[in-house]
Structure formats: structure tokens, C-alpha cells
Design a protein around this motif. Structure first.
Motif, PDB file in Angstrom:
ATOM      1  N   PHE A 178      55.218 -50.579 106.433  1.00  0.00           N
ATOM      2  CA  PHE A 178      56.301 -50.303 105.474  1.00  0.00           C
ATOM      3  C   PHE A 178      55.929 -49.088 104.613  1.00  0.00           C
ATOM      4  O   PHE A 178      56.598 -48.795 103.645  1.00  0.00           O
ATOM      5  CB  PHE A 178      56.516 -51.509 104.550  1.00  0.00           C
ATOM      6  CG  PHE A 178      57.427 -52.575 105.108  1.00  0.00           C
ATOM      7  CD1 PHE A 178      57.720 -52.638 106.469  1.00  0.00           C
ATOM      8  CD2 PHE A 178      58.010 -53.523 104.265  1.00  0.00           C
ATOM      9  CE1 PHE A 178      58.546 -53.624 106.984  1.00  0.00           C
ATOM     10  CE2 PHE A 178      58.840 -54.509 104.765  1.00  0.00           C
ATOM     11  CZ  PHE A 178      59.109 -54.564 106.126  1.00  0.00           C
ATOM     12  N   LEU A 179      54.838 -48.439 104.967  1.00  0.00           N
ATOM     13  CA  LEU A 179      54.333 -47.372 104.097  1.00  0.00           C
ATOM     14  C   LEU A 179      54.412 -45.984 104.710  1.00  0.00           C
ATOM     15  O   LEU A 179      54.050 -45.013 104.064  1.00  0.00           O
ATOM     16  CB  LEU A 179      52.873 -47.678 103.713  1.00  0.00           C
ATOM     17  CG  LEU A 179      52.649 -49.001 102.969  1.00  0.00           C
ATOM     18  CD1 LEU A 179      51.175 -49.255 102.765  1.00  0.00           C
ATOM     19  CD2 LEU A 179      53.370 -49.008 101.633  1.00  0.00           C
ATOM     20  N   THR A 180      54.869 -45.884 105.957  1.00  0.00           N
ATOM     21  CA  THR A 180      54.936 -44.560 106.583  1.00  0.00           C
ATOM     22  C   THR A 180      56.097 -43.771 105.971  1.00  0.00           C
ATOM     23  O   THR A 180      57.066 -44.368 105.468  1.00  0.00           O
ATOM     24  CB  THR A 180      55.171 -44.684 108.101  1.00  0.00           C
ATOM     25  OG1 THR A 180      56.394 -45.375 108.300  1.00  0.00           O
ATOM     26  CG2 THR A 180      54.042 -45.411 108.784  1.00  0.00           C
ATOM     27  N   PRO A 181      56.028 -42.434 106.027  1.00  0.00           N
ATOM     28  CA  PRO A 181      57.129 -41.623 105.473  1.00  0.00           C
ATOM     29  C   PRO A 181      58.472 -41.988 106.124  1.00  0.00           C
ATOM     30  O   PRO A 181      59.501 -42.032 105.455  1.00  0.00           O
ATOM     31  CB  PRO A 181      56.729 -40.194 105.826  1.00  0.00           C
ATOM     32  CG  PRO A 181      55.257 -40.236 106.025  1.00  0.00           C
ATOM     33  CD  PRO A 181      54.931 -41.604 106.514  1.00  0.00           C
ATOM     34  N   ARG A 182      58.429 -42.284 107.433  1.00  0.00           N
ATOM     35  CA  ARG A 182      59.681 -42.612 108.134  1.00  0.00           C
ATOM     36  C   ARG A 182      60.300 -43.885 107.548  1.00  0.00           C
ATOM     37  O   ARG A 182      61.494 -43.930 107.256  1.00  0.00           O
ATOM     38  CB  ARG A 182      59.396 -42.802 109.629  1.00  0.00           C
ATOM     39  CG  ARG A 182      60.627 -43.169 110.435  1.00  0.00           C
ATOM     40  CD  ARG A 182      60.294 -43.278 111.923  1.00  0.00           C
ATOM     41  NE  ARG A 182      61.457 -43.687 112.688  1.00  0.00           N
ATOM     42  CZ  ARG A 182      61.779 -44.943 112.938  1.00  0.00           C
ATOM     43  NH1 ARG A 182      61.033 -45.924 112.470  1.00  0.00           N
ATOM     44  NH2 ARG A 182      62.860 -45.236 113.640  1.00  0.00           N
ATOM     45  N   PHE A 183      59.472 -44.908 107.373  1.00  0.00           N
ATOM     46  CA  PHE A 183      60.005 -46.168 106.853  1.00  0.00           C
ATOM     47  C   PHE A 183      60.532 -45.983 105.431  1.00  0.00           C
ATOM     48  O   PHE A 183      61.623 -46.437 105.088  1.00  0.00           O
ATOM     49  CB  PHE A 183      58.927 -47.263 106.877  1.00  0.00           C
ATOM     50  CG  PHE A 183      59.478 -48.609 106.462  1.00  0.00           C
ATOM     51  CD1 PHE A 183      59.983 -49.479 107.408  1.00  0.00           C
ATOM     52  CD2 PHE A 183      59.549 -48.977 105.122  1.00  0.00           C
ATOM     53  CE1 PHE A 183      60.543 -50.702 107.028  1.00  0.00           C
ATOM     54  CE2 PHE A 183      60.103 -50.186 104.730  1.00  0.00           C
ATOM     55  CZ  PHE A 183      60.596 -51.050 105.696  1.00  0.00           C
ATOM     56  N   ARG A 184      59.758 -45.268 104.622  1.00  0.00           N
ATOM     57  CA  ARG A 184      60.157 -45.118 103.217  1.00  0.00           C
ATOM     58  C   ARG A 184      61.414 -44.261 103.077  1.00  0.00           C
ATOM     59  O   ARG A 184      62.184 -44.434 102.133  1.00  0.00           O
ATOM     60  CB  ARG A 184      58.988 -44.567 102.405  1.00  0.00           C
ATOM     61  CG  ARG A 184      57.853 -45.604 102.340  1.00  0.00           C
ATOM     62  CD  ARG A 184      56.689 -45.136 101.559  1.00  0.00           C
ATOM     63  NE  ARG A 184      56.950 -45.196 100.121  1.00  0.00           N
ATOM     64  CZ  ARG A 184      56.062 -44.883  99.203  1.00  0.00           C
ATOM     65  NH1 ARG A 184      54.854 -44.497  99.567  1.00  0.00           N
ATOM     66  NH2 ARG A 184      56.360 -44.949  97.925  1.00  0.00           N
ATOM     67  N   LYS A 185      61.598 -43.367 104.061  1.00  0.00           N
ATOM     68  CA  LYS A 185      62.827 -42.556 104.056  1.00  0.00           C
ATOM     69  C   LYS A 185      64.024 -43.422 104.494  1.00  0.00           C
ATOM     70  O   LYS A 185      65.101 -43.355 103.912  1.00  0.00           O
ATOM     71  CB  LYS A 185      62.649 -41.383 105.032  1.00  0.00           C
ATOM     72  CG  LYS A 185      63.734 -40.332 104.948  1.00  0.00           C
ATOM     73  CD  LYS A 185      63.460 -39.233 105.956  1.00  0.00           C
ATOM     74  CE  LYS A 185      64.759 -38.796 106.594  1.00  0.00           C
ATOM     75  NZ  LYS A 185      64.609 -38.257 107.914  1.00  0.00           N
ATOM     76  N   ASN A 186      63.797 -44.251 105.522  1.00  0.00           N
ATOM     77  CA  ASN A 186      64.878 -45.099 106.033  1.00  0.00           C
ATOM     78  C   ASN A 186      65.261 -46.210 105.067  1.00  0.00           C
ATOM     79  O   ASN A 186      66.414 -46.597 104.986  1.00  0.00           O
ATOM     80  CB  ASN A 186      64.477 -45.734 107.369  1.00  0.00           C
ATOM     81  CG  ASN A 186      64.366 -44.705 108.482  1.00  0.00           C
ATOM     82  OD1 ASN A 186      64.828 -43.586 108.320  1.00  0.00           O
ATOM     83  ND2 ASN A 186      63.739 -45.076 109.581  1.00  0.00           N
ATOM     84  N   TRP A 187      64.253 -46.764 104.382  1.00  0.00           N
ATOM     85  CA  TRP A 187      64.498 -47.912 103.493  1.00  0.00           C
ATOM     86  C   TRP A 187      63.856 -47.643 102.131  1.00  0.00           C
ATOM     87  O   TRP A 187      62.825 -48.224 101.793  1.00  0.00           O
ATOM     88  CB  TRP A 187      63.917 -49.192 104.119  1.00  0.00           C
ATOM     89  CG  TRP A 187      64.385 -49.448 105.509  1.00  0.00           C
ATOM     90  CD1 TRP A 187      63.671 -49.304 106.653  1.00  0.00           C
ATOM     91  CD2 TRP A 187      65.704 -49.868 105.903  1.00  0.00           C
ATOM     92  NE1 TRP A 187      64.461 -49.622 107.739  1.00  0.00           N
ATOM     93  CE2 TRP A 187      65.707 -49.976 107.314  1.00  0.00           C
ATOM     94  CE3 TRP A 187      66.888 -50.179 105.220  1.00  0.00           C
ATOM     95  CZ2 TRP A 187      66.832 -50.358 108.038  1.00  0.00           C
ATOM     96  CZ3 TRP A 187      68.001 -50.566 105.948  1.00  0.00           C
ATOM     97  CH2 TRP A 187      67.972 -50.657 107.326  1.00  0.00           C
ATOM     98  N   PRO A 188      64.473 -46.761 101.346  1.00  0.00           N
ATOM     99  CA  PRO A 188      63.828 -46.361 100.079  1.00  0.00           C
ATOM    100  C   PRO A 188      63.690 -47.485  99.053  1.00  0.00           C
ATOM    101  O   PRO A 188      62.860 -47.391  98.147  1.00  0.00           O
ATOM    102  CB  PRO A 188      64.755 -45.247  99.559  1.00  0.00           C
ATOM    103  CG  PRO A 188      66.053 -45.434 100.274  1.00  0.00           C
ATOM    104  CD  PRO A 188      65.738 -46.052 101.586  1.00  0.00           C
ATOM    105  N   ASN A 189      64.503 -48.524  99.191  1.00  0.00           N
ATOM    106  CA  ASN A 189      64.459 -49.591  98.182  1.00  0.00           C
ATOM    107  C   ASN A 189      63.718 -50.844  98.641  1.00  0.00           C
ATOM    108  O   ASN A 189      63.894 -51.919  98.069  1.00  0.00           O
ATOM    109  CB  ASN A 189      65.886 -49.957  97.755  1.00  0.00           C
ATOM    110  CG  ASN A 189      66.587 -48.788  97.107  1.00  0.00           C
ATOM    111  OD1 ASN A 189      65.952 -47.998  96.401  1.00  0.00           O
ATOM    112  ND2 ASN A 189      67.870 -48.629  97.382  1.00  0.00           N
TER     113      ASN A 189
END
Lengths: 102, 552
Positions: free
Chosen positions: B315-326
Motif C-alpha cells: 500500500f506504499l508504492t507510488p502507484r498505489f498511493r496515486k490510485n488510492w490517495p485516501n
């Protein structure tokens, strides 16, 4: 899911037709369904089912029961599989690949 | 047999039609005359002929009983994903070509596969069109979840010492049948990649499949190699899959067929083709450590690298954080798999990422799979509306107190975690190890990576259904029909006094012990443990306990 719901309503319609006929209200809901689906079976349903590889009995039962909500998706699926030589020419384009920043 | 890996390039043809399900006219001249089918059959033939020249595998197989296993995933045509077809399962055109060759050698072929819980493999066989393949070549179709199980001890195993396998595979264990694995080339959340011997996961049924399906997954898969291993493995790399399997993946045009007689070595080569260093994968390292590799392996063919996007169990990769910012993760572990935190104020985001990695093959993979399924859905979920906090791990112990860290490295003790409820409507505790955070959570999954438990939890937390369970999945009718079929098939087996499942213990993070063995037995690869038939009372109980929809 949509098709499942359609099947469900078709069965409800048949039940309603039988109940209305049995209670003497009207024969015509049952009759109309039978005539309509019977015609579909003769014109397109049976042929479609057989071409798709469905057994004769299954084709008859499904078409009589559900009519176009059964044979139309089958025809669509067949159309999607009907490919020409041109469909197999490799265009060199990648399919959709997600671009991820590294 | 000598260990050889053969790589064969397929001709440049567009293979993007029917790579998930066979066309309705399979078995006719029209099918066999198709350019893609011709090209695939020729490539498979050429590949296996080359392998035969170097190993003589055909003579070993001639006239033998063979179990052949594809990799089928319940993501069929128009399953509600953003693409109509997703390259998750073995390409049926490739699989058919292998079956045809084995049939030509006079083998008695059984097609065997087992998918995850809640899905009927028999139905998947039909959906894909493998029932037609079986009919054409006179093969038997076996769904492992409908098989009675046999019991074995595996003394040399590190995790899976006590194992139950579907009876059909006992034939391979006892040398009565040969086993051919035909996986798809794809990346995977749980093990990094799914190739030759990862495909063995589908040889386990129900609860056994999920036992130790956690950070120990690599050891578990390697343990299975003591019991049985493929005599021949052929990897379908015509269209590969990159991304987060078992969630939908993106297609990669690789255009290659790889085969080998040692699945570990074949996987090593295939991993390189995918642009991944095999030594980075715990799966390869574990197999190597236990001596299942072969450094004398001969590689025939050209290794062309086609880089795959890796699976991200995080849940910490840039891709995940971009897809699910909240979506915010709080993680902390105290064990020998992660760095020890000594100063809670000196934890960096990189350290948090390492902490999160303590259980990538367990809860993290299951959670990532759910979120990816949402992301890949046909109906897009508004990421702004998906807002929840997730907690994993037993906490980092520093000076007698436990701490969890947010993605930036900010420490939270249990009191601070309890405060999260004020900010987030849903605070989800994930897995058995975060028991201590129960009071901070609005809902908690108590098992290790338990998919059945996570799905309802995540539906609530995200407010969104996974596409497979939504009306967008055109195959949902078949899914339900398959569940009913499976239910009656399993009941039939239970009535004979056999069992098809182990007791439900799958979500415990522990090694299931076996009795003390003699020195001689400890040296054996496996020990068959005969099981008595169930009593009438037990049969009645088993029938009562078996439900069509099994939670957990």
C-alpha cells in the motif's frame, strides 16, 4: 447478471401466463409467448443453437423458454469469434500496458 | 532425464483473439486452419521436438498415464473488468496443442485443475472450452476440489510437513502417472511470479490450499516438490500477464513457448525473460537452497527479454498511493524478517516499506488484490470516495511498548491508533498478528490473509463491490451454476465416507506438526498415511457441515 435477470423475468412471465390460463382469465399471454418463441425457434433459434454447438434438445428448450434473450447473446458471441485473415495480422502495437513511473 | 530448457519464438501473428476461451467452432477445420492456431501448434510442436532431441522425454511418456494441469483463474470473458479478456489463465490454444501431442504419444491424459474457494473448476473447464478438448482427445477432466484427499507426511518439509492432496495426485506420488504443468507466464502478488512450480498451488484443494498461504508461501510451495514435481513443464508465454495477479493483469505480447524437464530451472529462465532477476525471488532461492535446481541445465534457444511490470504487494508504492490517495496503512512488526526499530523517531518511509514486507505473501497480497480488482473494474470507483485506514502487524516493540508507523514513518502507539476512528469511518485490522490493535479497529480480519474474511471487510471499508461479484460480470450465472454443481459433486464423495477437506485451520500462522518419526523415516521424501473411512455419524456431520457458500 443482466441476462440472469432477464431469464428470471421470462420465467415469471411464463408462470403468469399459465396461471392466467388455468384460472380462466385469458389464454393469450401463454399463447402469445408460445407462438412468439415457437416462431423464433423455427426462424433463428434452433439454427443458432446448433451452429454454436448446443445440443438439439437444449436449443429447443432454451429457445422456447427464453426466446431472443437466449439466442441473441449466442449470436453476438458467435459474431465476436467470426474472424478473418486480417484479424490475425500482427500490427506490432502493444496491447494496453499501464505506464508506471519508476 | 537431463535438465534442459528450450525457448521457441512463435511466428509474428496477432494472438489477441481467444486467448482466454476457445471459439465456438473449436474442433472444426475452421479452427485448425486459423493462422494463430496453426502458428501456436507449430511452435509448441517445434519446442517439444527440440526438447525431445536433448532429453528423450517422448520415450518416457509414450503410453503412460499423464496428469496435465493448466492454470485456470476465474476471470473469464467479460468478467466486469476494464478489458474483456485478461491473460490470467493458460491460453487454451496452447494447452490444446500440448494435449494433442501427448495424445499422439498414446498417453492416457487426465486434465486436472483446482481453482480457489467458491469457484467450480468443472464450470471453468466448460467456460474455457476444455470440455471440448477432453472430448476430442478422450481425456478425463478432474476438478481437485471434488476429489477425496490422501494424507502424507513430508519429513524434509519446512512448513508443509502434514499434507493432504487430492487422490488423483497420489498416482504421481506413487509413480503410476506423470505430471505435466502448463502455466501462464505472469507476475503474482503472493510469490512474485506464477510459473512452473508455483502452478502446484492448484493441486491443493480447499483449506489445504490456504494453510500457510502467508509469508511462508514460498517454503510451502517448495515443500510440495518433495512429494511430486512435474516431469515436463511448458510455459505459455504467447500473451503474458503483468501486474497484480490474482487481480486482473495487463497483456504482454511475448510470443514465446518455453519448456523444460526441471521446473525450477525453467522458472529461472522464464523469470529472466520477464526482466526479473530470479535470485530476487524467495521462491527460486528457496528451491535452490533445498537442492531442487540443477546447475548443469542446458539452455536451447534465444533468451529475449520482455520486461514485465512487477506485482506490487504493498500500500506504499507510488502507484498505489496515486490510485488510492485516501487509503492509509499503519504497519509495525517485531520479528526476524524485518529490521528492528530502536528509535521510533528515526523511522524513514523506506523502513516502513521494509516493515510492511514482513508478510507480502499473506495479508498484504490479499489486501492489494482486492484494491487492484477495484482499480481494474469496468465501472470505475471514485478514488476520492475510498477512504479508510488499515493496520497490519503486531507492532514494533521499542522499550516495552508497541508502535505502528504511517507511510511517512510517524509512530503511533495503541492510544494514538484508537484516535484514528475520529478521522476515518473505517479502520480495518488485517490478519491474526494485529490482534493487539482490536480496540483501535472498526472491523478486523482475524485470520492470515483469509480472502473470505477480507472480501466483506473491504466491501464495507471501500463501499464498492469487486467486479467479479457485480452485475458487470457476464459470467456470474455460470459462477452460481458452478457452485451448485460443485456442492452436489462434493456431497457425492462425502457420502462414500471419504473426506475432501482438512478441518478448517487454514488461517493459523503456525506449522502443523507430525508425530515423531524414526531416523529412517526422517530421510524419506514422503510417508503415506492411510486414512480410515468415515463412520456413518461422521458422514452425516460432514454432509451437514458442507455448505454451498463456504465462508472463510
Amino acid at each position: 447478471m443482466k441476462q440472469l435477470l432477464q431469464y428470471f423475468f421470462a420465467i415469471l412471465l411464463w408462470i403468469a401466463g399459465i396461471v392466467l390460463w388455468a384460472t380462466g382469465v385469458t389464454f393469450w399471454l401463454f399463447g402469445a409467448l408460445l407462438i412468439l418463441h415457437g416462431a423464433e425457434l423455427l426462424i433463428v433459434g434452433y439454427r443458432t443453437g446448433r451452429k454454436f454447438g448446443t445440443s438439439p434438445l437444449k436449443s429447443i428448450v432454451l429457445c422456447l423458454l427464453f426466446g431472443y434473450i437466449w439466442w441473441l447473446p449466442v449470436r453476438r458471441a458467435m459474431k465476436a469469434d467470426d474472424l478473418t485473415e486480417a484479424d490475425f495480422v500482427e500490427d506490432g502495437k502493444e496491447p494496453w500496458r499501464e505506464q508506471v513511473e519508476v | 532425464m537431463k535438465s534442459v530448457v528450450v525457448l521457441t519464438d512463435a511466428p509474428r501473428v496477432n494472438y489477441m483473439h481467444n486467448f482466454v476461451i476457445l471459439p465456438y467452432y473449436y474442433g472444426t477445420d475452421r479452427y485448425f486452419d486459423r493462422p494463430d492456431v496453426k502458428a501456436i501448434r507449430e511452435t509448441v510442436q517445434k519446442n517439444l521436438d527440440t526438447l525431445d532431441e536433448h532429453t528423450g522425454w517422448k520415450e518416457v511418456f509414450r503410453g503412460r498415464k499423464v496428469l496435465i494441469k493448466p492454470n485456470l483463474v476465474a476471470v473469464m470473458h467479460k468478467s466486469g473488468n476494464d478489458m474483456d479478456d485478461v491473460p490470467q489463465s493458460t491460453d487454451p490454444r496452447v494447452f490444446e496443442a500440448v494435449v494433442a501431442i501427448l495424445h499422439g504419444l498414446g498417453c492416457k491424459v487426465t486434465i486436472v485443475e483446482g481453482t480457489g474457494k467458491g469457484v467450480s473448476t468443472t464450470q471453468l473447464f466448460r467456460d474455457v472450452g476444455l470440455d471440448k478438448v477432453a472430448k476430442r482427445y478422450g481425456c478425463e477432466l478432474v476438478a481437485v476440489e471434488e476429489q477425496p484427499v490422501d494424507h502424507y507426511y513430508v519429513p524434509k518439509a519446512e512448513v508443509q510437513k502434514d499434507v493432504y492432496i487430492p487422490r488423483v495426485f497420489s498416482q504421481v506420488v506413487h509413480g503410476e502417472a506423470l505430471y505435466v504443468s502448463v502455466p501462464k507466464m505472469k507476475t503474482n502478488l503472493y510469490a512474485g511470479v506464477t510459473l512452473g512450480f508455483k502452478n502446484a498451488m492448484g493441486t491443493l484443494s480447499g483449506n489445504m490450499r490456504y494453510r500457510n498461504h502467508s509469508w511462508q508461501i514460498e517454503k510451502k510451495l517448495v515443500d510440495l516438490l518433495y512429494l511430486f514435481k512435474p516431469t515436463l513443464t511448458l510455459i505459455d508465454a504467447i500473451i503474458g500477464g503483468e501486474g497484480n495477479t490474482p487481480a486482473p493483469v495487463d497483456p504482454v505480447k511475448v510470443g514465446m513457448i518455453l519448456s523444460g524437464t526441471n521446473s525450477v530451472e525453467l522458472d529461472r529462465v522464464a523469470t529472466r525473460v520477464m526482466g526479473i532477476d530470479p535470485n530476487e525471488l524467495a521462491l527460486t532461492r528457496e528451491a535452490e537452497k533445498r537442492g531442487f535446481g540443477d546447475h548443469e541445465t542446458q539452455i536451447v534457444g534465444t533468451m529475449r527479454v520482455v520486461p514485465f511490470r512487477r506485482a506490487e504487494s504493498s500500500f506504499l508504492t507510488p502507484r498505489f498511493r496515486k490510485n488510492w490517495p485516501n487509503v492509509k496503512l499503519f504497519t509495525g512488526y517485531t520479528n526476524d524478517r524485518v529490521p528492528k526499530v530502536t528509535d521510533i523517531n528515526a523511522v524513514t518511509p523506506e523502513m516502513v516499506y521494509e516493515l510492511e514486507g514482513a508478510c507480502r505473501g499473506g495479508c498484504m497480497a490479499t489486501m492489494s488484490m482486492y484494491m487492484e480488482m477495484l482499480y481494474k473494474g469496468k465501472k470505475k470507483v471514485d478514488p476520492a470516495k475510498v477512504r479508510f485506514a488499515a493496520i497490519i502487524g503486531d507492532g514494533c516493540e521499542v522499550d516495552g511498548k508497541r508502535y505502528w508507523f504511517d507511510p511517512d514513518g510517524k509512530p503511533y502507539d495503541i492510544a494514538a491508533l484508537c484516535e484514528l476512528k475520529k478521522t476515518y469511518k473505517n479502520v480495518v485490522g488485517c490478519g491474526a498478528c494485529c490482534k493487539a490493535t482490536a480496540e483501535a479497529c472498526t472491523a478486523r480480519a482475524t485470520g492470515c490473509g483469509n480472502v473470505g474474511e477480507f472480501v466483506p471487510l473491504f466491501i464495507k471499508a471501500t463501499g464498492a463491490f469487486v467486479p467479479m461479484l457485480s452485475p458487470d460480470n457476464e459470467g456470474v450465472g455460470n459462477l452460481i451454476l458452478g457452485m451448485a454443481r460443485k456442492y452436489f459433486a462434493v456431497r457425492k464423495v462425502l457420502k462414500t465416507g471419504d473426506i475432501v477437506e482438512i478441518p478448517f485451520d487454514a488461517w493459523d500462522d503456525r506449522i502443523f506438526p507430525i508425530p515423531e518419526l524414526s531416523e529412517e523415516d526422517q530421510k524419506k521424501d514422503w510417508i503415506y498415511v492411510p486414512m480410515e473411512k468415515q463412520t456413518k455419524k461422521q458422514i452425516r456431520k460432514n454432509l451437514k457441515d458442507y455448505k454451498m457458500i463456504q465462508a472463510g
